[in-house]
Write a protein that holds these residues in place. Structure first.
Motif, PDB file in Angstrom:
ATOM      1  N   PRO A  28       0.941  -0.941  -0.200  1.00  0.00           N
ATOM      2  CA  PRO A  28       0.206  -0.210  -0.465  1.00  0.00           C
ATOM      3  C   PRO A  28       0.963   1.340  -0.293  1.00  0.00           C
ATOM      4  O   PRO A  28       1.717   0.921   1.005  1.00  0.00           O
ATOM      5  N   ASP A  29       0.521   2.408  -0.502  1.00  0.00           N
ATOM      6  CA  ASP A  29       1.250   3.971  -0.580  1.00  0.00           C
ATOM      7  C   ASP A  29       1.752   4.300   0.357  1.00  0.00           C
ATOM      8  O   ASP A  29       2.783   4.855   0.614  1.00  0.00           O
ATOM      9  N   SER A  30       0.954   4.210   1.437  1.00  0.00           N
ATOM     10  CA  SER A  30       0.203   4.702   2.551  1.00  0.00           C
ATOM     11  C   SER A  30       1.729   3.583   3.384  1.00  0.00           C
ATOM     12  O   SER A  30       2.125   4.333   4.347  1.00  0.00           O
ATOM     13  N   VAL A  31       1.434   2.451   3.365  1.00  0.00           N
ATOM     14  CA  VAL A  31       2.980   1.992   4.134  1.00  0.00           C
ATOM     15  C   VAL A  31       4.765   2.084   3.047  1.00  0.00           C
ATOM     16  O   VAL A  31       5.476   2.212   4.107  1.00  0.00           O
ATOM     17  N   ALA A  33       4.666   4.883   1.901  1.00  0.00           N
ATOM     18  CA  ALA A  33       5.625   6.054   1.915  1.00  0.00           C
ATOM     19  C   ALA A  33       5.813   6.788   4.135  1.00  0.00           C
ATOM     20  O   ALA A  33       7.046   7.467   4.126  1.00  0.00           O
ATOM     21  N   GLY A  34       5.796   5.624   4.317  1.00  0.00           N
ATOM     22  CA  GLY A  34       5.495   5.581   6.160  1.00  0.00           C
ATOM     23  C   GLY A  34       7.521   5.275   6.389  1.00  0.00           C
ATOM     24  O   GLY A  34       8.188   5.371   6.818  1.00  0.00           O
ATOM     25  N   LYS A  36       9.380   5.049   3.678  1.00  0.00           N
ATOM     26  CA  LYS A  36      10.002   6.036   3.573  1.00  0.00           C
ATOM     27  C   LYS A  36      10.300   6.894   3.662  1.00  0.00           C
ATOM     28  O   LYS A  36      11.847   8.492   3.545  1.00  0.00           O
ATOM     29  N   ALA A  37       9.389   7.883   4.958  1.00  0.00           N
ATOM     30  CA  ALA A  37       9.753   8.682   5.519  1.00  0.00           C
ATOM     31  C   ALA A  37      11.008   8.988   6.389  1.00  0.00           C
ATOM     32  O   ALA A  37      11.154  10.254   7.489  1.00  0.00           O
TER      33      ALA A  37
END
Length: 60
Positions: A28-31, A33-34, A36-37
């Motif tokens: 998922p994009d949210s995972v 992004a998390g 990578k952040a």
């Protein structure tokens, strides 16, 4: 260093630890992004999280 050592040395990154296999993995994009952040080294942290899950769950 003498000439024999130069000839024996291989090019590229030194081999460290367990070998790895390149795969394509959809997350998922949210995972993504998390992870990578968290900054540089996010791929290693993602791999570590997967390994920790596997240790906790045990092999199938």
């Amino acid at each position: 260093m003498h000439i024999g050592e130069l000839i024996a040395r291989k090019r590229g990154r030194p081999v460290a630890g367990e070998s790895k296999t390149a795969i394509s993995l959809r997350v998922p994009d949210s995972v993504l992004a998390g992870f990578k952040a968290t900054g540089p080294g996010w791929q290693t942290r993602m791999t570590d999280a997967q390994a920790e899950w596997l240790r906790a769950q045990g092999p199938a």
